[in-house]
Design an enzyme around this catalytic site. Structure first.
Site, PDB file in Angstrom:
ATOM      1  N   GLU A   1      38.891  62.569  22.902  1.00 38.84           N
ATOM      2  CA  GLU A   1      39.935  63.034  21.670  1.00 38.84           C
ATOM      3  C   GLU A   1      38.867  64.164  20.512  1.00 38.84           C
ATOM      4  O   GLU A   1      38.429  63.469  19.865  1.00 38.84           O
ATOM      5  CB  GLU A   1      40.849  61.983  20.657  1.00 38.84           C
ATOM      6  CG  GLU A   1      41.729  62.077  19.426  1.00 38.84           C
ATOM      7  CD  GLU A   1      41.755  60.881  18.673  1.00 38.84           C
ATOM      8  OE1 GLU A   1      42.731  61.211  18.055  1.00 38.84           O
ATOM      9  OE2 GLU A   1      40.595  60.759  18.544  1.00 38.84           O
TER      10      GLU A   1
ATOM     11  N   ASP B   1      39.570  57.637  22.219  1.00 36.84           N
ATOM     12  CA  ASP B   1      39.895  57.862  21.046  1.00 36.84           C
ATOM     13  C   ASP B   1      38.936  58.435  20.280  1.00 36.84           C
ATOM     14  O   ASP B   1      37.248  57.896  20.805  1.00 36.84           O
ATOM     15  CB  ASP B   1      40.200  56.635  20.285  1.00 36.84           C
ATOM     16  CG  ASP B   1      40.575  56.854  18.179  1.00 36.84           C
ATOM     17  OD1 ASP B   1      41.149  57.762  18.104  1.00 36.84           O
ATOM     18  OD2 ASP B   1      40.167  56.465  18.158  1.00 36.84           O
TER      19      ASP B   1
END
Length: 883
Positions: free
Chosen positions: A547, A492
C-alpha cells in the site's frame, strides 16, 4: 484524550489507552487450578474466560532510561541504525550484534566480541532446553537447529543479485544511482550478516521456533527478549500468578529464559488454554505484559486488558489442512473483507460463519482472492485491525486459531487465495497488552523519542535497523504463511514506513528527488527488500501487495534487480480521483483526466486497481453509491416503486465506474465487501461517548453494531435494485475470468472524446465502449478496432438484468470494415446509448474457459447479455436524464 487513527486514508476515532498504574500484589501461597480453554471444532465460547484475573497489572511511565545491554544488532536510542553501522566496510564492526546505551547518541563501547564467540550465532538462547538449564544458560543457541517436531522441506532463498537491472528498466534512475546503490549495498550487507551470524535468512525468519513458548517432549521453554528488564518471571493460571514461582534467567544479550518440565504424569506444566503473562521489574516499575510472541490472546468479559493464552491443543484437536493451496492466478480479483462485520446481523461474526456463508458468495461472484483485514490481534475493535497488539495471534473476537485455519482451508478448496492485511508499519501504543514499553524502555522495538511515535495515528513506529526487530518482523511474516497457509499479504502503510515524514502533509509530484533523499528511511526499505526476498524465496506462489501512495520507483521490481520486491502496488490514486470527479457536475467530467489517472502507473510494475475500498465505506466518508444516489437509496430502490433520475443516474454510473476501473486501472482489481451492490450504509464501529480534556464530549453511537455489518440480503433480494448492481459485478468478474483482459499485453486507447463524452479502448480481443454523456446516445457510432472479423456483445451495463433500460439488441453482430479510424486499421459501427458501457468480443477467436472448475451455470453469467432481448426504441427523449 481523543485522537484520530489513520491508515492509508482511514480516519476514525480511536480509544486512548485506559490502563492505569497500580502496585501489584500476590497471594502465592497455593496454586489454583488453571483456566482451560475448551475447544470445539467450529465453535468458540467466551464463557470460559469469564473468571476475573486474580492479580492487578502494572503499567509504566512513557519514558525510561535503561542500562547498557548487548543485544544482536540493536540500537537502543534509535539514533544509529544498522545501515548507519554498515555504511562502508571500513566502519563495520566485527560484532554487528553489540548495541549501545539506549540513552546515548554516541558509541560508548568499541569492544569487539571475541572471534570464538562469533563462531556460533550472536544469540544466547540454548539449543537444548535441559542442557541449557543444567548449565544455567552458559551456552549460546545455535539457531541452525530445526524444531524436530516441525521439520520443513528444504528451502532456499537465492543469494542477492547485482541489483543493476533497475537502470535498464528505468534509465532515469541512473541519476540517483548513488542512493540506490547505497540502498542495495545495505541490503546485501544485511544478507551477509544474517548468513554469517544466523545461518541464513531461512533460519533467521523462524524465530517463533525458539522465542515465546515452545514445547518439547520434556517440557515447555519460554524465552523473551527484554534487555531493559531487571528481573522477569512467567506468571499465569498454572502457578496461581505467583511471581516467585517461575523466575527467569537472563543472558548477556537481554534474552530471558525458563524451562518448565512436564508434570509427573507427563502433562505439560502449562495446560492448554491457560492465561499467561510475563512479570518484569523494569527501570520504570513492575510491569505485567502479554508475551511478545504469544500465539493467542483473549479479552475476558468485563476486563479491559487482554490476557495471553498458552495455546497448544492436543494433537487430535488440532486442525489438519486437507486442501492444497491454489496456484497464483495470472490476474488477481480481490474481495476485501472483514470477518467481524461480515454478518447481516448487528453482531461480531465468526471465522466459522465467514467460512460457511461468505466464502461461497465470493466464489459465486467470481473473485479469485479474498483479502482479510484485522487478523492480527488488536485490543481496539474500531481500529479496523490496524493498531496491532499481538502480532502472532489471530483475533480471538472471531474464534480460535483452528477456526481460522478451517476458513483458509475452505477457501483453498474453492480455489480462492487468502491474502492477509498485515501491519508492519506501526503498532498499538498500549503498554499492557502490546509491545509499547514492553521492557520498560521507550526504545525496545521502536525508535525512541518523537521518531518512534506516529503523531496522526497515535501509534509506535518500529526501528527497522534493530537486529531483533528484524527477527521479530521477518518471523511474523513467515509465521502466517507457514502455520496458517495464507497465500500472501497486503502490506499496510508502506508509505509511512519508507519515509521519515511518513507521507504526512506531503504531496508527491513524481519528481525522483522526492524518493531518493535524506527523508527516505533506508532501514525500512531494506526491511521491505528482506521480507519480499524471504517470502518469494520460500513461498514462490505467495503474493505481496504494497500500500504505497507515493509512487516509489522500483517498488514492484524484483529485489535481485535492485527493486523493493513487491508483486503489486495498490493504485490508490484511482479512488481519490473518482471522489474528486463525483463532486463535479456531469458536464465537467473530463474523459482524458479519467483515462490518465487509470493508466498513470510505472511501466512493468503491476498494480491492483480499485474504485473504492474500506476507506470510502467508513463513517465520515461516502461510498460511490452514496455519492451518486445519497438519501434516495433509502426510499427508491424497490422495483415496485417508481425510480428517480438520481437513482437511474447512480446505478448507471456505478456500473460504468467499476468496469472502466477494472478495464484500465491495473493487472489486479479489488472491491470491499458489499460495495459491489452499492451497500447503502456506512461502517460505524461500536463506540461510546468521548470526553475531551477541555470538557467537551464527542458523542458515540451507544456502542451499537447496527452499522458494523454488511447487508448481503439487499444484494440478493430480487425485488430491490441492488440486485442489478450485484449481478453486473458478478458478470464483470466472470468476463475477466474468461478473457483475462486485465493482464493482456494488448491495450490500446483509441478514443477520449470530450465532446461526445466517449472512451474507447481495446484489451486483448475485447473492445470497450463507454458513453458517459448524460442524455446523448449515438447511432452508427464508428469505433476503431485492430482485428478483422465478427464482434458481438458480451457485457452490456444497460441490460435489464443489471438494472438497465435494455436499449441494445444482443443478437446483433458487428462486422469490421477496412480503413483507418482513430489510428486503428479497422472499425465497427455500434449503437452507444447514454450512460452505458458495452464490451464487444471478437468471436472468431473466442478463448476457452480459463478455470474449468467453475460450474457452467456460473460461467453463463458472462453470456447472459447475449441472450435474445426485446429491443427498445432508441428514442433519446425516453432515455434517463441527468438529475
Amino acid at each position: 484524550m481523543v485522537y484520530t487513527y489513520s491508515a492509508s486514508g482511514l480516519r476514525l476515532p480511536c480509544a486512548t489507552s485506559v490502563y492505569r498504574s497500580s502496585q501489584s500484589s500476590f497471594n502465592g501461597s497455593s496454586r489454583s487450578s488453571s483456566l482451560s480453554l475448551l475447544l470445539k471444532k467450529n465453535q468458540f465460547s467466551r464463557k470460559i474466560f469469564a473468571q476475573n484475573s486474580s492479580y492487578d497489572s502494572d503499567s509504566s511511565p512513557s519514558t525510561v532510561a535503561s542500562k547498557k545491554v548487548r543485544v544482536p544488532g540493536d540500537q537502543g536510542d534509535g539514533s544509529s541504525s544498522l545501515t548507519d553501522q554498515l555504511e562502508s566496510p571500513s566502519t563495520i564492526s566485527d560484532d554487528p550484534q553489540v548495541i549501545h546505551d539506549v540513552d546515548s547518541k554516541e558509541m560508548r563501547d568499541n569492544k569487539k566480541i571475541k572471534a570464538e564467540e562469533l563462531e556460533s550465532v550472536p544469540s544466547t538462547l540454548a539449543s537444548n532446553d535441559e542442557e541449557a538449564h543444567a548449565e544455567e544458560l552458559s551456552a549460546p543457541l545455535n539457531w541452525k537447529v530445526r524444531n524436530p517436531n516441525s521439520e520443513a522441506k528444504p528451502r532456499s532463498i537465492p543469494p542477492p543479485g547485482a541489483g543493476q537491472r533497475i537502470y535498464e528498466i528505468d534509465p532515469t534512475l541512473s541519476g540517483f544511482c548513488q542512493h540506490l546503490d547505497y540502498r542495495y549495498a545495505q541490503y546485501k550487507r544485511m544478507r551477509e550478516e544474517i548468513d554469517k551470524y544466523e545461518g541464513g535468512l531461512e533460519v533467521f525468519s523462524r524465530g517463533y521456533e525458539k522465542l515465546g513458548f515452545t514445547r518439547s517432549e520434556t517440557g515447555i521453554t519460554y524465552r523473551e527478549w527484554a534487555p531493559g528488564a531487571k528481573s522477569a518471571a512467567v506468571i499465569g493460571d498454572f502457578n496461581n500468578w505467583n511471581p516467585n514461582a517461575d523466575v527467569m534467567n537472563r543472558d548477556e544479550f537481554g534474552v530471558w529464559e525458563i524451562f518448565l518440565p512436564n508434570n509427573v504424569d507427563g502433562s505439560p506444566a502449562i495446560p492448554h488454554g491457560s492465561r499467561v503473562k510475563i512479570r518484569m521489574e523494569t527501570p520504570s516499575g513492575i510491569k505485567d505484559s502479554i508475551p511478545a510472541w504469544i500465539k493467542f490472546s483473549v479479552q475476558a468479559p468485563g476486563e479491559i486488558p487482554f490476557n495471553g493464552i498458552y495455546y497448544d491443543p492436543p494433537e487430535e484437536e488440532k486442525y489438519v489442512f486437507k486442501h492444497p493451496q491454489p496456484k497464483r492466478p495470472k490476474s488477481l480479483r480481490i474481495y476485501e473483507s472483514h470477518v467481524g462485520m461480515s454478518s447481516t446481523e448487528p453482531i461480531i461474526n465468526t471465522y466459522a460463519n465467514f467460512r460457511d456463508d461468505v466464502l461461497p458468495r465470493i466464489k459465486k461472484l467470481g473473485y479469485n482472492a479474498v483479502q482479510i483485514m484485522a487478523i492480527q490481534e488488536h485490543s481496539y475493535y474500531a481500529s479496523f485491525g490496524y493498531h496491532v497488539t499481538n502480532f502472532f495471534a489471530p483475533s480471538s473476537r472471531f474464534g480460535t486459531p483452528d477456526d481460522l485455519k478451517s476458513l483458509i482451508d475452505k477457501a483453498h478448496e474453492l480455489g480462492i487465495l487468502v491474502l492477509m492485511d498485515i501491519v508492519h508499519s506501526h503498532a498499538s501504543n498500549n503498554t499492557l497488552d502490546g509491545l509499547n514499553m514492553f521492557d520498560g524502555t521507550d526504545a525496545h522495538y521502536f525508535h525512541s523519542g518523537s521518531r518512534g511515535h506516529h503523531w496522526l495515528w497515535d501509534s509506535r513506529l518500529f526501528n527497522y535497523g534493530s537486529w531483533e526487530v528484524l527477527r521479530f518482523l521477518l518471523s511474523n511474516a513467515r509465521w502466517w504463511l507457514e502455520e496458517y497457509k495464507f497465500d500472501g499479504y497486503r502490506f499496510d502503510g508502506v508509505t509511512s514506513m519508507m519515509y521519515t515524514h511518513h507521507g504526512l502533509q506531503v504531496a508527491f509530484t513524481g519528481n525522483y528527488h522526492e524518493y531518493f533523499g535524506y527523508e527516505t528511511d533506508v532501514d525500512a526499505v531494506v526491511y521491505l527488500m528482506l521480507v519480499n526476498d524471504m517470502i518469494h524465496g520460500l513461498y514462490p506462489e505467495a503474493v505481496t501487495i504494497g500500500e504505497d501512495v507515493s509512487g516509489m520507483p522500483t517498488f514492484c521490481i524484483p529485489v535481485q534487480d535492485g527493486g523493493v520486491g513487491f508483486d503489486y502496488r495498490l493504485h490508490m490514486a484511482i479512488a481519490d480521483k473518482w471522489i474528486e470527479i463525483l463532486k463535479k457536475r456531469d458536464e465537467d467530467w473530463k474523459m482524458g483526466d479519467i483515462v490518465h489517472t487509470l493508466t498513470n502507473r510505472r511501466w512493468s510494475e503491476k498494480c491492483v486497481a480499485y474504485a473504492e475500498s474500506h476507506d470510502q465505506a467508513l463513517v465520515g466518508d461516502k461510498t460511490i453509491a452514496f455519492w451518486l444516489m445519497d438519501k434516495d437509496m433509502y426510499d427508491f430502490m424497490a422495483l415496485d416503486r417508481p425510480s428517480t433520475p438520481l437513482i437511474d443516474r447512480g446505478i448507471a454510473l456505478h456500473k460504468m465506474i467499476r468496469l472502466i476501473t477494472m478495464g484500465l486501472g491495473g493487472e489486479g482489481y479489488l472491491n470491499f465487501m458489499g460495495n459491489e451492490f452499492g451497500h447503502p450504509e456506512w461502517i460505524d464501529f461500536p463506540r461510546g461517548d468521548r470526553h475531551l480534556p477541555n470538557g467537551s464530549v464527542i458523542p458515540g453511537n451507544n456502542n451499537s453494531y447496527d452499522k458494523c455489518r454488511r447487508r448481503f440480503d439487499l444484494g440478493d433480494a430480487d425485488y430491490l435494485r441492488y440486485r442489478g448492481m450485484q449481478e453486473f459485478d458478478q458478470a464483470m468478474q466472470h468476463l475477466e475470468e474468461k478473457y483475462g483482459f486485465m493482464t493482456s499485453e494488448h491495450q490500446y486507447i483509441s478514443r477520449k472524446d470530450e465532446g461526445d463524452r466517449v472512451i474507447v479502448f481495446e484489451r486483448d480481443n475485447l473492445v470497450f465502449v463507454f458513453n458517459f454523456h448524460w442524455h446523448k446516445s449515438y447511432f452508427d457510432y464508428r469505433v476503431g478496432c485492430l482485428k478483422p472479423g465478427k464482434y458481438k456483445i458480451v457485457l452490456d451495463s444497460d441490460d435489464s438484468l443489471f438494472g438497465g433500460f435494455n436499449r441494445l439488441n444482443h443478437n446483433a453482430e458487428y462486422f469490421s470494415s477496412e480503413g483507418w479510424y482513430d489510428d486503428r486499421p479497422r472499425s465497427i459501427l455500434v449503437y452507444a446509448p447514454s450512460r452505458t458501457a458495452v464490451v464487444y468480443a471478437l468471436f472468431e477467436d473466442e478463448p476457452e474457459v480459463v478455470d474449468k472448475s467453475v460450474p457452467v451455470e456460473i460461467l453463463k453469467t458472462v453470456e447472459a447479455a447475449a441472450e435474445p432481448v426485446e429491443e427498445s426504441e432508441p428514442d433519446e427523449e425516453s432515455e434517463p436524464l441527468d438529475s
